[in-house]
Design a protein around this motif. Structure first.
Motif, PDB file in Angstrom:
ATOM      1  N   ARG A  71      19.560  19.914  61.048  1.00  0.00           N
ATOM      2  CA  ARG A  71      19.587  18.900  62.103  1.00  0.00           C
ATOM      3  C   ARG A  71      18.201  18.390  62.492  1.00  0.00           C
ATOM      4  NH1 ARG A  71      24.060  22.038  64.292  1.00  0.00           N
ATOM      5  NH2 ARG A  71      22.586  23.334  65.450  1.00  0.00           N
ATOM      6  N   HIS A  72      17.192  19.273  62.463  1.00  0.00           N
ATOM      7  CA  HIS A  72      15.925  18.921  63.112  1.00  0.00           C
ATOM      8  C   HIS A  72      14.688  18.987  62.225  1.00  0.00           C
ATOM      9  CE1 HIS A  72      18.191  18.969  66.814  1.00  0.00           C
ATOM     10  NE2 HIS A  72      18.514  20.236  66.649  1.00  0.00           N
ATOM     11  N   ASP A  73      14.738  19.685  61.100  1.00  0.00           N
ATOM     12  CA  ASP A  73      13.553  19.795  60.270  1.00  0.00           C
ATOM     13  C   ASP A  73      13.313  18.478  59.525  1.00  0.00           C
ATOM     14  OD1 ASP A  73      11.361  21.215  59.410  1.00  0.00           O
ATOM     15  OD2 ASP A  73      12.360  22.040  57.650  1.00  0.00           O
ATOM     16  N   TYR A  74      12.107  18.345  58.985  1.00  0.00           N
ATOM     17  CA  TYR A  74      11.775  17.125  58.249  1.00  0.00           C
ATOM     18  C   TYR A  74      12.745  16.934  57.085  1.00  0.00           C
ATOM     19  CZ  TYR A  74       9.237  13.863  55.265  1.00  0.00           C
ATOM     20  OH  TYR A  74       8.884  12.788  54.479  1.00  0.00           O
ATOM     21  N   ASP A  75      13.286  15.725  57.001  1.00  0.00           N
ATOM     22  CA  ASP A  75      14.160  15.332  55.902  1.00  0.00           C
ATOM     23  C   ASP A  75      13.566  14.062  55.289  1.00  0.00           C
ATOM     24  OD1 ASP A  75      16.657  13.365  55.144  1.00  0.00           O
ATOM     25  OD2 ASP A  75      17.078  15.444  54.596  1.00  0.00           O
ATOM     26  N   ASP A  76      13.243  14.136  54.006  1.00  0.00           N
ATOM     27  CA  ASP A  76      12.495  13.028  53.404  1.00  0.00           C
ATOM     28  C   ASP A  76      13.287  11.729  53.407  1.00  0.00           C
ATOM     29  OD1 ASP A  76       9.966  12.328  52.211  1.00  0.00           O
ATOM     30  OD2 ASP A  76      11.103  11.903  50.393  1.00  0.00           O
ATOM     31  N   GLU A  77      14.581  11.828  53.194  1.00  0.00           N
ATOM     32  CA  GLU A  77      15.385  10.608  53.177  1.00  0.00           C
ATOM     33  C   GLU A  77      15.436   9.968  54.559  1.00  0.00           C
ATOM     34  OE1 GLU A  77      19.989   9.254  52.174  1.00  0.00           O
ATOM     35  OE2 GLU A  77      19.167  11.106  51.308  1.00  0.00           O
ATOM     36  N   THR A 228       5.353  27.693  62.129  1.00  0.00           N
ATOM     37  CA  THR A 228       5.568  28.286  60.802  1.00  0.00           C
ATOM     38  C   THR A 228       6.901  29.025  60.768  1.00  0.00           C
ATOM     39  OG1 THR A 228       4.401  30.304  61.464  1.00  0.00           O
ATOM     40  CG2 THR A 228       3.086  28.593  60.387  1.00  0.00           C
ATOM     41  N   ASP A 229       7.336  29.356  59.565  1.00  0.00           N
ATOM     42  CA  ASP A 229       8.430  30.293  59.380  1.00  0.00           C
ATOM     43  C   ASP A 229       8.104  31.146  58.161  1.00  0.00           C
ATOM     44  OD1 ASP A 229       8.976  28.674  57.192  1.00  0.00           O
ATOM     45  OD2 ASP A 229      10.807  27.813  58.012  1.00  0.00           O
ATOM     46  N   ARG A 230       9.052  31.982  57.750  1.00  0.00           N
ATOM     47  CA  ARG A 230       8.861  32.817  56.555  1.00  0.00           C
ATOM     48  C   ARG A 230       9.885  32.443  55.500  1.00  0.00           C
ATOM     49  NH1 ARG A 230       5.196  36.643  56.783  1.00  0.00           N
ATOM     50  NH2 ARG A 230       4.443  37.414  58.792  1.00  0.00           N
ATOM     51  N   ILE A 231       9.491  32.616  54.255  1.00  0.00           N
ATOM     52  CA  ILE A 231      10.405  32.351  53.147  1.00  0.00           C
ATOM     53  C   ILE A 231      10.443  33.584  52.260  1.00  0.00           C
ATOM     54  CG2 ILE A 231       8.626  31.260  51.705  1.00  0.00           C
ATOM     55  CD1 ILE A 231      10.906  29.257  50.856  1.00  0.00           C
ATOM     56  N   GLY A 232      11.653  34.055  51.985  1.00  0.00           N
ATOM     57  CA  GLY A 232      11.813  35.283  51.224  1.00  0.00           C
ATOM     58  C   GLY A 232      11.896  35.039  49.728  1.00  0.00           C
ATOM     59  N   PRO A 233      11.945  36.121  48.951  1.00  0.00           N
ATOM     60  CA  PRO A 233      12.096  35.997  47.502  1.00  0.00           C
ATOM     61  C   PRO A 233      13.357  35.247  47.095  1.00  0.00           C
ATOM     62  CG  PRO A 233      11.480  38.236  48.118  1.00  0.00           C
ATOM     63  CD  PRO A 233      11.803  37.520  49.383  1.00  0.00           C
ATOM     64  N   ASP A 234      14.372  35.267  47.991  1.00  0.00           N
ATOM     65  CA  ASP A 234      15.614  34.550  47.705  1.00  0.00           C
ATOM     66  C   ASP A 234      15.521  33.065  48.016  1.00  0.00           C
ATOM     67  OD1 ASP A 234      15.447  34.701  50.441  1.00  0.00           O
ATOM     68  OD2 ASP A 234      17.380  35.689  50.741  1.00  0.00           O
ATOM     69  N   GLY A 235      14.359  32.610  48.516  1.00  0.00           N
ATOM     70  CA  GLY A 235      14.177  31.205  48.839  1.00  0.00           C
ATOM     71  C   GLY A 235      14.690  30.810  50.210  1.00  0.00           C
ATOM     72  N   ARG A 236      15.242  31.775  50.955  1.00  0.00           N
ATOM     73  CA  ARG A 236      15.777  31.465  52.284  1.00  0.00           C
ATOM     74  C   ARG A 236      14.668  31.496  53.318  1.00  0.00           C
ATOM     75  NH1 ARG A 236      20.485  34.958  54.301  1.00  0.00           N
ATOM     76  NH2 ARG A 236      20.269  33.441  55.979  1.00  0.00           N
ATOM     77  N   ARG A 237      14.690  30.519  54.210  1.00  0.00           N
ATOM     78  CA  ARG A 237      13.730  30.471  55.303  1.00  0.00           C
ATOM     79  C   ARG A 237      14.287  31.219  56.515  1.00  0.00           C
ATOM     80  NH1 ARG A 237      12.641  24.177  55.899  1.00  0.00           N
ATOM     81  NH2 ARG A 237      11.696  24.940  57.838  1.00  0.00           N
ATOM     82  N   ARG A 238      13.415  31.947  57.172  1.00  0.00           N
ATOM     83  CA  ARG A 238      13.833  32.746  58.331  1.00  0.00           C
ATOM     84  C   ARG A 238      12.638  32.930  59.272  1.00  0.00           C
ATOM     85  NH1 ARG A 238      14.135  36.056  53.752  1.00  0.00           N
ATOM     86  NH2 ARG A 238      16.396  35.957  53.779  1.00  0.00           N
ATOM     87  N   GLU A 239      12.897  33.577  60.395  1.00  0.00           N
ATOM     88  CA  GLU A 239      11.867  33.902  61.395  1.00  0.00           C
ATOM     89  C   GLU A 239      11.032  32.689  61.810  1.00  0.00           C
ATOM     90  OE1 GLU A 239       9.487  37.427  60.691  1.00  0.00           O
ATOM     91  OE2 GLU A 239      11.021  38.215  59.323  1.00  0.00           O
ATOM     92  N   PRO A 240      11.664  31.645  62.314  1.00  0.00           N
ATOM     93  CA  PRO A 240      10.871  30.500  62.778  1.00  0.00           C
ATOM     94  C   PRO A 240       9.993  30.894  63.957  1.00  0.00           C
ATOM     95  CG  PRO A 240      13.137  30.304  63.540  1.00  0.00           C
ATOM     96  CD  PRO A 240      13.106  31.461  62.577  1.00  0.00           C
ATOM     97  N   CYS A 241       8.749  30.473  63.917  1.00  0.00           N
ATOM     98  CA  CYS A 241       7.799  30.746  64.989  1.00  0.00           C
ATOM     99  C   CYS A 241       7.450  29.426  65.659  1.00  0.00           C
ATOM    100  CB  CYS A 241       6.551  31.428  64.434  1.00  0.00           C
ATOM    101  SG  CYS A 241       5.309  31.786  65.678  1.00  0.00           S
ATOM    102  N   HIS A 301      -1.565  20.958  69.398  1.00  0.00           N
ATOM    103  CA  HIS A 301      -0.433  21.592  68.718  1.00  0.00           C
ATOM    104  C   HIS A 301       0.477  20.542  68.088  1.00  0.00           C
ATOM    105  CE1 HIS A 301       3.771  23.527  69.197  1.00  0.00           C
ATOM    106  NE2 HIS A 301       3.261  23.922  68.050  1.00  0.00           N
ATOM    107  N   ILE A 302       0.820  20.736  66.822  1.00  0.00           N
ATOM    108  CA  ILE A 302       1.821  19.912  66.138  1.00  0.00           C
ATOM    109  C   ILE A 302       3.124  20.701  66.167  1.00  0.00           C
ATOM    110  CG2 ILE A 302       2.438  18.727  63.991  1.00  0.00           C
ATOM    111  CD1 ILE A 302      -0.560  18.901  63.223  1.00  0.00           C
ATOM    112  N   ALA A 303       4.098  20.224  66.909  1.00  0.00           N
ATOM    113  CA  ALA A 303       5.323  20.990  67.139  1.00  0.00           C
ATOM    114  C   ALA A 303       6.331  20.790  66.004  1.00  0.00           C
ATOM    115  CB  ALA A 303       5.948  20.609  68.483  1.00  0.00           C
ATOM    116  N   ARG A 304       5.898  21.118  64.787  1.00  0.00           N
ATOM    117  CA  ARG A 304       6.768  21.024  63.612  1.00  0.00           C
ATOM    118  C   ARG A 304       6.481  22.200  62.698  1.00  0.00           C
ATOM    119  NH1 ARG A 304       8.746  15.134  62.020  1.00  0.00           N
ATOM    120  NH2 ARG A 304      10.325  16.535  61.238  1.00  0.00           N
ATOM    121  N   ILE A 305       7.531  22.645  61.988  1.00  0.00           N
ATOM    122  CA  ILE A 305       7.348  23.679  60.971  1.00  0.00           C
ATOM    123  C   ILE A 305       6.674  23.030  59.770  1.00  0.00           C
ATOM    124  CG2 ILE A 305       8.508  25.223  59.357  1.00  0.00           C
ATOM    125  CD1 ILE A 305       8.918  26.389  61.991  1.00  0.00           C
ATOM    126  N   LEU A 306       5.420  23.389  59.522  1.00  0.00           N
ATOM    127  CA  LEU A 306       4.678  22.793  58.414  1.00  0.00           C
ATOM    128  C   LEU A 306       4.358  23.793  57.312  1.00  0.00           C
ATOM    129  CD1 LEU A 306       2.153  20.480  60.314  1.00  0.00           C
ATOM    130  CD2 LEU A 306       4.432  19.936  59.432  1.00  0.00           C
TER     131      LEU A 306
END
Length: 637
Positions: A71-77, A228-241, A301-306
């Protein structure tokens, strides 16, 4: 209705929360009746759903994160065309078109220390390079450096990548340690600004564009930072900061930026670059020094996950975490030696740094202002806590009595006056908290005022000294405490504007020693407002902003209004977790269930919403990426 009945846990959580908050079934039923009367049955169900989902644990936050991303993260389209237009417009300025209105875009130097890389592998650094290949913004260079030489396999692989990308440089060997290697890399860097990444860090394809645009608009900021957030070996993003806007007090309590920063190269060189001895907090120590640079504005502060941080394959290293806490402390101690020589920094729970500010040699008199009406059991407990369990000696107690009538209460007030333990300021008439505070303040002799509800009880003897030591700083406005319910759960740890449509306490009902979101429950920090149930402010600042609004905000939101006036006047309102007290919350005032009180509460809500609409729409110390329906940092819906 069907969706609500399908989640009975939400109803149970709603009932449990309200019973704790309202202290009884009768109050709970009154509250439900008010919700239905004011918002209909649908409004009641919405409130139940909100409370049922309010206290998101990290696991639940992670499970809700994919929906937030969609819903809220950057979407290129969706977002790409506007971003590319902004880059094109700013690039035109860089070429000389209307430079006064559109500052030129900077050239960015991205630096990665290969020393963190696993021997003889390039997987992590290649992941970072792959992210750079997708960027919309192309004015950058990548410098990969290492203090020592690298293996043949790694060297051969990186050399092949260098042949493909003119923006990639490799610097290895010849350095004594990380700081030496990093400082050498900065000297050959060509960029206007420096961005340090770790091997394996990924960047959203919008990241460098967002950073470059922000850098061009905030050229005088000491540094920029982002989420920021974290990305695991499975490619899933988690732990948004999701970080707050600039919060100096929080930054001195913990490195909440965690390296996600851009610093001007010229500033880096001017303040002497990296210094040895700070381990994983080498960049943190540098940023603390950057704050001291003259002619620089506060960080932006840039309030986006970059940035997507690579998740450690083996999980967190507890020994490493302990080492990080010690180097964080060293960095703050070095800052204090330069900027706050009388302040002592020490390690506290959860790896947080506590700053101990000294009290003046001649202790200032503190006037404790206690509004009350009867409820002798509460008042006596509050007064005994001051007289017997508070170690601050320069104190006077003023009780603002609002028509107490019970004989036991009147006898007790006379006893206090006869013994000169307290002065009683009588203020009859309809209950008006603001008028009671203003009346008591006008009769007080202290250099500082401590506003204290009559249903607050002392836990530790040093609470008042802690609050006065912080309120004595010239740039600090109101200081608030950590307040607990009798069951050791949090009642107050700061106020966020916009929660539930107006303002609300954060971290409510968490356990006393929980870390809270990003360890913020246990960190001293700036908030827009703190509760007047226990608040310390200097007399001078109280008078400067006109005290409390007794005309339009007689009962509710008057403390929020007072704190916002202090904020507007340039003062920082502070929460300290090192002053802890119990608070039963409005026991003596009673319920707002009666129609007259309900109407008054609605009028006061409308006043605060109109007066402080900008802060209600955007509280800088919260995050636009977090929910305004939750008081426990749930993700935005």
């Amino acid at each position: 209705m069907r969706g609500f009945l399908s989640k009975p846990h939400q109803l149970l959580r709603f009932v449990a929360k309200r019973l704790r908050e309202e202290r009884g079934l009768r109050r709970l039923l009154q509250d439900i009746a008010n919700l239905v009367r004011g918002n209909g049955i649908a409004g009641l169900f919405r409130e139940i759903a909100v409370i049922g989902n309010a206290a998101q644990s990290p696991l639940r936050r992670d499970s809700a994160y994919p929906a937030w991303i969609a819903r809220h993260d950057y979407d290129d389209e969706r977002d790409g065309p506007a971003l590319r237009r902004a880059i094109a417009d700013a690039s035109g300025a860089s070429a000389g078109a209307d430079e006064s209105d559109m500052p030129p875009l900077p050239f960015l130097s991205i630096l990665v220390d290969l020393g963190h890389e696993r021997p003889e592998t390039t997987g992590d650094i290649e992941h970072t390079i792959a992210a750079l290949e997708t960027q919309h913004y192309l004015k950058f260079e990548l410098l990969v450096f290492s203090k020592t030489g690298i293996g043949e396999v790694v060297a051969a692989r990186l050399s092949s990548i260098m042949h493909r990308h003119s923006w990639f440089q490799l610097m290895t060997g010849g350095a004594a340690d990380f700081t030496d290697a990093a400082n050498r890399a900065v000297k050959v860097a060509r960029g206007d600004h420096l961005l340090f990444l770790r091997p394996g860090d990924g960047l959203g394809q919008n990241a460098l564009a967002e950073i470059a645009l922000a850098a061009s608009r905030h050229r005088d900021a000491s540094f920029l930072y982002w989420d920021t957030d974290r990305i695991g070996p499975d490619g899933r993003r988690r732990e948004p900061c999701f970080r707050p806007d600039w919060n100096r007090e929080l930054f001195l309590s913990q490195d909440y930026i965690d390296g996600a920063a851009l610093i001007p190269r010229g500033l880096f060189l001017t303040i002497g670059g990296f210094r040895q001895g700070f381990g994983d907090h080498t960049l943190y120590e540098l940023l603390l020094r950057a704050l001291c640079a003259p002619d620089r504005h506060e960080p932006h502060h840039i309030a986006r996950i970059l940035c997507h941080r690579a998740e450690p394959a083996d999980g967190p290293d507890l020994s490493s975490e302990r080492a990080k806490s010690s180097t964080q402390l060293l960095a703050v101690q070095a800052y204090c030696e330069r900027m706050l020589p009388c302040v002592r920094a020490e390690l506290a729970a959860h790896g947080i740094t506590r700053l101990r500010y000294p009290l003046p040699a001649a202790l200032p008199l503190v006037s404790v202002l206690i509004p009350t009406r009867d409820r002798l059991d509460l008042l006596r407990q509050a007064v005994n806590g001051l007289l017997q369990r508070t170690d601050y000696p320069a104190m006077e107690i003023l009780i603002a009595d609002n028509d107490s009538r019970e004989p036991e209460t009147l006898a007790y007030l006379s006893h206090l006056e006869d013994n000169r333990s307290a002065r009683v300021i009588r203020h009859p008439g309809a209950f008006n908290f603001s008028a009671l505070i203003n009346r008591a303040a006008s009769a007080a002799n202290g250099d500082f005022f401590c506003l204290l509800n009559n249903d607050v009880d002392v836990i530790h003897a040093d609470w008042l000294g802690e609050m006065v030591s912080r309120a004595a700083a010239p740039n600090i406005g109101a200081v608030g405490a950590k307040l607990l319910y009798a069951d050791q759960r949090i009642q107050h740890a700061g106020v966020v504007l916009g929660i539930k449509g107006t303002a609300g306490h954060v971290f409510k009902f968490l356990k006393r020693h929980d870390a809270g979101y990003q360890k913020r429950l246990q960190s001293a920090q700036q908030w827009l407002a703190v509760t007047a149930a226990c608040l310390v402010v200097s007399r001078e600042k109280f008078i400067a902003v006109g005290g409390f609004d007794e005309t339009d905000l007689a009962v509710t939101f008057n403390d929020v209004d007072f704190c916002l006036k202090l904020h507007q006047a340039g003062y920082r309102n502070l929460y300290t977790p090192y002053a802890e007290l119990y608070h039963l919350e409005s026991v003596s005032r009673g319920s707002d269930a009666a129609k007259e009180k309900r109407d008054r509460a609605h009028r006061e809500r409308d006043v605060i919403r109109a007066r402080w609409a900008a802060y209600i729409a955007n509280d800088p110390f919260y995050s636009p990426n977090l929910s305004r329906a939750s008081d426990n940092f749930a993700l935005r819906e």
